[in-house]
Design a protein around this motif. Sequence first.
Motif, mmCIF file in Angstrom:
data_model
loop_
_atom_site.group_PDB
_atom_site.id
_atom_site.type_symbol
_atom_site.label_atom_id
_atom_site.label_comp_id
_atom_site.label_asym_id
_atom_site.label_seq_id
_atom_site.Cartn_x
_atom_site.Cartn_y
_atom_site.Cartn_z
ATOM 1 N N ASP A 125 95.370 21.041 39.462
ATOM 2 C CA ASP A 125 95.327 21.856 38.419
ATOM 3 C C ASP A 125 96.780 21.915 37.732
ATOM 4 N N ARG A 163 96.888 23.464 33.895
ATOM 5 C CA ARG A 163 95.788 24.562 33.964
ATOM 6 C C ARG A 163 96.483 25.725 34.341
ATOM 7 N N TYR A 164 97.750 25.824 34.489
ATOM 8 C CA TYR A 164 98.409 26.893 34.810
ATOM 9 C C TYR A 164 99.470 27.084 33.645
ATOM 10 N N GLY A 222 102.393 30.790 34.850
ATOM 11 C CA GLY A 222 101.129 30.683 35.607
ATOM 12 C C GLY A 222 101.547 29.612 36.650
ATOM 13 N N GLY A 263 103.315 31.016 39.564
ATOM 14 C CA GLY A 263 102.357 31.857 40.272
ATOM 15 C C GLY A 263 101.584 30.983 41.220
ATOM 16 N N ALA A 264 101.268 29.674 40.706
ATOM 17 C CA ALA A 264 100.449 28.672 41.561
ATOM 18 C C ALA A 264 101.358 28.233 42.696
#
Lengths: 282, 325
Positions: A237, A242-243, A247, A250-251
């Motif tokens: 991802d 996708r982040y 984000g 965060g991932a």
Amino acid sequence: MFWHRTAGGGAVGGAVALYAAVARGGFRRYATYRTATAAGVFTNTVFGCLIAYTFQALWHERPHLGGYDQAQALTFVWVGQALLATVALTMGGGFHEEMQERIRSGDIAVDLYRPADLQLWWLAADLGRAGFQLLGRGVLPMVAGALLFDLALPASPLLWAAFLASVALAVTVSFALRYLVALSGFWLLDSSGVAVLSGLAAMFFSGTLLPLRVFPGTFGEVVRMLPWSSAHQVPADVLLGRYPGLGLLGALAFQAGWAAVLLAAGRLLQAAATRKVVVQGG
Amino acid sequence: MTDGTEPGFIELAEVAKAFQVRRKAGRLRRSRHEVRAVDGISFTVGRGEMVGYIGPNGAGKSTTIKMLTGILVPSSGRIRVAGIDPSRERTRLARRMGVVFGQRTTLWWDLPLRDSYELVRRMYRVPYDTYRKNLDRCVELLDLGPLLATPVRQLSLGQRMRGDIAAALLHDPEVLYLDEPTIGLDVISKARVRDFLREVNASLGTTVLLTTHDLTDIEQLCRRVMVIDHGRLVYDGGLAGLHEVGESERTLVVDLAREMAPIEGVPGARTVKVEGPRQWLAFPASQSAAPVVAAVAERWPLVDLSVREPDIEDVIARMYTGRAE
């Protein structure tokens, strides 16, 4: 005769140099098996094709499953193949078979009297191994996949850098899980049953069987929060973008958090195992 | 560091180690059972000594070594090595000791010997020039030169053992524990390992404690030997003294001028074998051969003679069986 102390540089520098040397050794020992590497590249490419055709059929029937378009779904497949040997969570091939064998035979006692930390030693060796596997068995299948299929690879160097960081964390989480499995050998004598179970669980919960975003509802929420998702779902991802924005951090923090928790659990279990060996003689 | 021997470098006082073993007792029941692998051992080894530690399989040799290295905690008693309690400060002690387990290796299987040594250097933080000096000496004395670039998995057992011994010495340990260092080696490899150990002990003053089943190791290396059986020390002293304790006998072989009846009436000796004109007389090892020879020469037509020393293996075998009730 003299009892030598660190020749300057301090304890931390010495430790870093030691584990860096262990990691280099881990890299080189796998690099010596060229035929095995070539065979691995071939296998990963063939399996990548099989799964890619399966996903192609699936996404043809159900476009945008899990929010991925077809090119993204195929990229997910090839990231998985590129990381299979590197992360080594599902199919074995990492340090844990060796460690299991050392526990079973009692050779682990030799490791205990050395002035080095058992967990850091194996972690360094496994990171070195993963580094080689990423280059030796990751890059070529990925290139093959990109040539044979239409993939959604990003142009942004930032995403690639984040992807590499995510892979490093994936290896660390995978290591921490496998370390727990290997340590169970101190009590079970033979931990290969646990290893098989762990591999099967990882196959599903990492997203290798199907991306975890495909699963709806609470079940989907839960499996995406489990540590295994760090091994395939999260790095894929990250690469697929996708982040968005923060984000991404965060991932990576999600992976780092699981790495920290599992490594700490490994330390506790290692302390218990050492106590058991030292008191009961294994 | 002082040189010469210093009493009490290694000290064991009433050390015991008991293991809990579960045994089948009936279909489902398991009875707990205590095995005393080491059962109250006391000894001291001075700095710079080279001591042999022998005993039959399962006597407690390896258990003792494991306690000395700190990877086993004694159930009772007190151990000090260089004033350090091994199990409490294992890592601190690890930097001052070298350990070789004959049947286990510390070398990296897939990598050249040299890489394992580099890791040892970093692990023990050996200054580069010390490392260089130690490695050069090991390479020369153990003939490792051609092997440094060879992956460990390709080494023969004897080569690997030499490699392991070198690895245990690169950080200048004050004490070296060897658990069966010559096991499985051919005669030439054994001789080379022994020469090397003798040299290390003599020139560096390294304290050496070695277990072995090969008594030639002891005869050639150790002035002092400790015998352990059923977890207890049954002998601690010089090799020569073993003969007295073991009630061993020397043999006088005489060649007479012709075939005769077995020789009788020689004080302290008895005839154990007759073969044509040759006869074998056994007498206590503690006794001088001269009166026996004189008594025979006085009354029998003596042509030639020789005295055979008792076989150390027989002596020790008698010690083990003597205690096995």
